[in-house]
Design a protein around this motif. Structure first.
Motif, PDB file in Angstrom:
ATOM      1  N   ALA A 219      10.497  18.514 -28.206  1.00 19.42           N
ATOM      2  CA  ALA A 219      11.758  17.919 -28.651  1.00 19.42           C
ATOM      3  C   ALA A 219      11.549  16.699 -29.521  1.00 19.42           C
ATOM      4  CB  ALA A 219      12.603  17.536 -27.431  1.00 19.42           C
ATOM      5  N   GLY A 220      10.319  16.173 -29.537  1.00 21.68           N
ATOM      6  CA  GLY A 220      10.055  14.967 -30.312  1.00 21.68           C
ATOM      7  C   GLY A 220      10.338  15.175 -31.787  1.00 21.68           C
ATOM      8  N   GLN A 221      10.953  14.150 -32.379  1.00 23.03           N
ATOM      9  CA  GLN A 221      11.333  14.267 -33.795  1.00 23.03           C
ATOM     10  C   GLN A 221      10.118  14.507 -34.677  1.00 23.03           C
ATOM     11  OE1 GLN A 221      13.353  10.833 -35.262  1.00 23.03           O
ATOM     12  NE2 GLN A 221      13.694  11.675 -37.282  1.00 23.03           N
ATOM     13  N   PHE A 222       8.971  13.926 -34.279  1.00 27.30           N
ATOM     14  CA  PHE A 222       7.766  14.046 -35.092  1.00 27.30           C
ATOM     15  C   PHE A 222       6.674  14.781 -34.296  1.00 27.30           C
ATOM     16  CE2 PHE A 222       9.917  10.116 -36.448  1.00 27.30           C
ATOM     17  CZ  PHE A 222      10.186  10.466 -37.754  1.00 27.30           C
ATOM     18  N   SER A 223       7.069  15.797 -33.546  1.00 28.25           N
ATOM     19  CA  SER A 223       6.140  16.475 -32.642  1.00 28.25           C
ATOM     20  C   SER A 223       5.063  17.255 -33.384  1.00 28.25           C
ATOM     21  CB  SER A 223       6.910  17.421 -31.713  1.00 28.25           C
ATOM     22  OG  SER A 223       7.678  18.338 -32.470  1.00 28.25           O
ATOM     23  N   PHE A 224       5.225  17.422 -34.706  1.00 27.35           N
ATOM     24  CA  PHE A 224       4.229  18.177 -35.464  1.00 27.35           C
ATOM     25  C   PHE A 224       2.940  17.379 -35.653  1.00 27.35           C
ATOM     26  CE2 PHE A 224       7.071  15.968 -38.370  1.00 27.35           C
ATOM     27  CZ  PHE A 224       6.190  15.266 -39.168  1.00 27.35           C
ATOM     28  N   GLN A 225       2.928  16.100 -35.313  1.00 26.95           N
ATOM     29  CA  GLN A 225       1.704  15.332 -35.450  1.00 26.95           C
ATOM     30  C   GLN A 225       1.638  14.254 -34.370  1.00 26.95           C
ATOM     31  OE1 GLN A 225       1.810  13.629 -39.338  1.00 26.95           O
ATOM     32  NE2 GLN A 225       3.365  12.128 -38.865  1.00 26.95           N
ATOM     33  N   ARG A 226       0.410  13.835 -34.056  1.00 34.47           N
ATOM     34  CA  ARG A 226       0.214  12.803 -33.038  1.00 34.47           C
ATOM     35  C   ARG A 226       0.535  11.438 -33.619  1.00 34.47           C
ATOM     36  NH1 ARG A 226      -3.838  13.602 -29.481  1.00 34.47           N
ATOM     37  NH2 ARG A 226      -3.187  11.616 -28.552  1.00 34.47           N
ATOM     38  N   PRO A 227       1.233  10.604 -32.851  1.00 32.16           N
ATOM     39  CA  PRO A 227       1.462   9.236 -33.325  1.00 32.16           C
ATOM     40  C   PRO A 227       0.186   8.402 -33.192  1.00 32.16           C
ATOM     41  CG  PRO A 227       3.042   9.876 -31.615  1.00 32.16           C
ATOM     42  CD  PRO A 227       1.954  10.880 -31.612  1.00 32.16           C
ATOM     43  N   LEU A 228      -0.016   7.497 -34.134  1.00 29.57           N
ATOM     44  CA  LEU A 228      -1.079   6.496 -34.028  1.00 29.57           C
ATOM     45  C   LEU A 228      -0.390   5.178 -33.698  1.00 29.57           C
ATOM     46  CD1 LEU A 228      -3.958   5.343 -34.451  1.00 29.57           C
ATOM     47  CD2 LEU A 228      -3.354   5.042 -36.865  1.00 29.57           C
ATOM     48  N   LEU A 229      -0.658   4.633 -32.518  1.00 30.17           N
ATOM     49  CA  LEU A 229      -0.070   3.361 -32.103  1.00 30.17           C
ATOM     50  C   LEU A 229      -1.109   2.264 -32.306  1.00 30.17           C
ATOM     51  CD1 LEU A 229       2.101   1.591 -30.709  1.00 30.17           C
ATOM     52  CD2 LEU A 229       1.046   2.232 -28.529  1.00 30.17           C
ATOM     53  N   VAL A 230      -0.799   1.326 -33.176  1.00 32.08           N
ATOM     54  CA  VAL A 230      -1.695   0.195 -33.426  1.00 32.08           C
ATOM     55  C   VAL A 230      -1.118  -1.036 -32.732  1.00 32.08           C
ATOM     56  CG1 VAL A 230      -2.804  -1.243 -35.165  1.00 32.08           C
ATOM     57  CG2 VAL A 230      -2.340   1.167 -35.665  1.00 32.08           C
ATOM     58  N   LEU A 231      -1.874  -1.611 -31.818  1.00 36.34           N
ATOM     59  CA  LEU A 231      -1.449  -2.808 -31.090  1.00 36.34           C
ATOM     60  C   LEU A 231      -2.213  -4.009 -31.629  1.00 36.34           C
ATOM     61  CD1 LEU A 231      -1.521  -1.339 -27.468  1.00 36.34           C
ATOM     62  CD2 LEU A 231       0.536  -1.967 -28.741  1.00 36.34           C
ATOM     63  N   VAL A 232      -1.483  -4.992 -32.112  1.00 41.40           N
ATOM     64  CA  VAL A 232      -2.134  -6.208 -32.624  1.00 41.40           C
ATOM     65  C   VAL A 232      -1.545  -7.432 -31.933  1.00 41.40           C
ATOM     66  CG1 VAL A 232      -2.645  -5.207 -34.885  1.00 41.40           C
ATOM     67  CG2 VAL A 232      -0.504  -6.445 -34.559  1.00 41.40           C
ATOM     68  N   ASP A 233      -2.312  -8.492 -31.928  1.00 43.37           N
ATOM     69  CA  ASP A 233      -1.883  -9.745 -31.319  1.00 43.37           C
ATOM     70  C   ASP A 233      -1.257 -10.636 -32.392  1.00 43.37           C
ATOM     71  OD1 ASP A 233      -2.422 -12.672 -30.242  1.00 43.37           O
ATOM     72  OD2 ASP A 233      -2.598 -11.321 -28.524  1.00 43.37           O
TER      73      ASP A 233
END
Length: 456
Positions: free
Chosen positions: A78-92
């Motif tokens: 159901a994910g809107q962008f389910s065709f690809q994996r999200p890349l989550l970048v966490l920065v300080d």
């Protein structure tokens, strides 16, 4: 606020755990809603790494329990962008303290910086003029008005990332277009009211009936257009008052030159000492950007000169105390963040907005053109998304509990970085970017947090 809490020297382990858990829970809920499991990258030795470790663990535990997992096949599909994996970048937030202090030049970021803007609603105070009294003219009580700047507002969606002068011109053009349509409706109504039964009048009536019918049917659209024009005229006028009274165009241009290491046409001391340029907070923001961006901190003698000028200008020096500590202890002290090497260029006088009858008197305001350059958070995202080798990101940790791109700033974010990411991703066909933060603050809120840290 998160910036104060996670940087307090006396914060307890329990307090830090509570803050980290709050951020992790929020991110977890976001990815459940998105219906996607991210690949996580983060900087080492920071609060961002703590968030990444906890989020990775929470996602793994949920996936391990197949029966009760929130990431079921249906949810993932159901994910809107389910065709690809999200890349989550966490920065300080500590990777770049200058950008949140920077005076800006784009519409949305300016509204957030100088007006009361929260949850897409801007609140304005409008004076109702003056009333006479025996003691002379006395200002009437100010009316408060609220405007919602939403995704249904086509003008806002089109221009929120535009330089302010361009916004002012566009509002004027929209107003002139509306007036032309309004005049056409009035003209047709006048024709329909023609009396008499001569052949010319009847022929004219017949020819214009269809035109009037079409014009009347478009009245709701016309009225909505007028509402948006009035809204943005009021909001842009309020922004313009701040630009002119505080010389924000001068501050923006000067700070851009500092951050891009360009030649300055006026000394920093002169800027701080100018009584007609900016508020005490504007002057402190400018000096902090200079201090943060300098490869080497000013000598004690020079610093005392600056501190005296800032004090004489009415500035609170508490934020400088914290920035000095940060600069002394952070790893970036020996290698300040790069902000590109191009400053904005003035185009000279305005065209349409300078015309007689314009809603905006832009005289004295610089028509600055922005040069596209990537801010630190955008550059980090680019390195990781495009898998470029760069000392800035080579040691970033990698977590895969299972590609949409996302950038999340632990310690607060701002519309300047958001707009920079949006501009960057426009050139990446088929890719999307989301920007999130533990809190969204403007420069006033950020400098208050630095003051509180500097007083501890």
């Amino acid at each position: 606020p998160f910036v104060i809490s996670i940087n307090r020297p006396d914060i307890t382990d329990t307090e830090m755990e509570t803050i980290m858990d709050t951020i992790v829970d929020s991110l977890f809920c976001f990815f459940v809603t998105l219906g996607a499991i991210p690949i996580i990258r983060c900087s080492r030795g920071t609060a961002a790494e703590m968030v990444a470790v906890k989020l990775d663990k929470k996602l793994r535990e949920n996936l391990r329990d197949a029966r009760n997992s929130l990431f079921t096949g249906d949810a993932l599909g159901a994910g809107q962008f389910s065709f690809q994996r999200p890349l989550l970048v966490l920065v300080d937030r500590n990777i770049d303290l200058a950008t949140p202090l920077h005076h800006t030049w784009t519409y949305q970021a300016l509204v957030h910086d100088v007006l009361d803007f929260h949850l897409n609603r801007v609140n304005l105070e409008e004076s109702t003029g003056t009333e006479s009294s025996p003691a002379g003219a006395r200002p009437k009580k100010k009316n408060k008005k609220s405007y919602d700047l939403t995704s249904s507002d086509k003008f806002w969606q089109k221009h929120k990332g535009s330089p302010f002068p361009e916004v002012a011109e566009s509002v004027q053009e929209e107003l002139e277009s509306y007036r032309a349509q309004e005049d056409e409706v009035k003209r047709l109504k006048s024709i329909m009211g023609i009396e008499g039964e001569d052949e010319g009048a009847i022929s004219m009536l017949s020819d214009n009936t269809a035109k009037l019918t079409s014009a009347v049917s478009s009245l709701p659209e016309l009225l909505e257009k007028k509402r948006l024009i009035d809204l943005h005229t009021n909001v842009a006028t309020a922004v313009l008052e701040h630009i002119k009274s505080r010389k924000l165009d001068v501050y923006f241009e000067y700070e851009e030159k500092i951050m891009s290491k360009s030649t300055l046409d006026k000394s920093l001391l002169d800027m701080i000492s100018d009584p007609d340029a900016g508020t005490p907070e504007d002057k402190m923001r400018l000096f902090l950007i200079y201090y943060i961006s300098s490869a080497q901190a000013p000598s004690e003698i020079d610093l005392e000169q600056y501190k005296k000028a800032l004090t004489d200008a009415g500035c609170n020096l508490a934020p400088l105390s914290y920035i000095k500590q940060w600069k002394a202890f952070t790893k970036m002290a020996s290698a300040p963040t790069s902000y590109g090497n191009t400053a904005p260029k003035p185009l000279g006088l305005f065209s349409r907005v300078m015309n007689t009858g314009s809603q905006f008197v832009m005289e004295g305001v610089k028509n600055l053109v922005l040069k596209q350059q990537n801010l630190p958070v955008t550059r980090i995202l680019d390195n990781l998304m495009e898998m470029k080798s760069n000392p800035e990101t080579d040691d970033y940790r990698y977590f895969d509990p299972k590609m949409l791109r996302g950038m999340f700033v632990v310690g607060g974010g701002n519309y300047i970085e958001y707009q920079n990411l949006i501009d960057y991703i426009k050139g990446k066909q088929g890719k999307h970017v989301l920007y999130g933060c533990s809190e969204l603050f403007n420069a006033t809120q950020f400098i208050k947090q630095l003051s509180q840290l500097g007083q501890k």
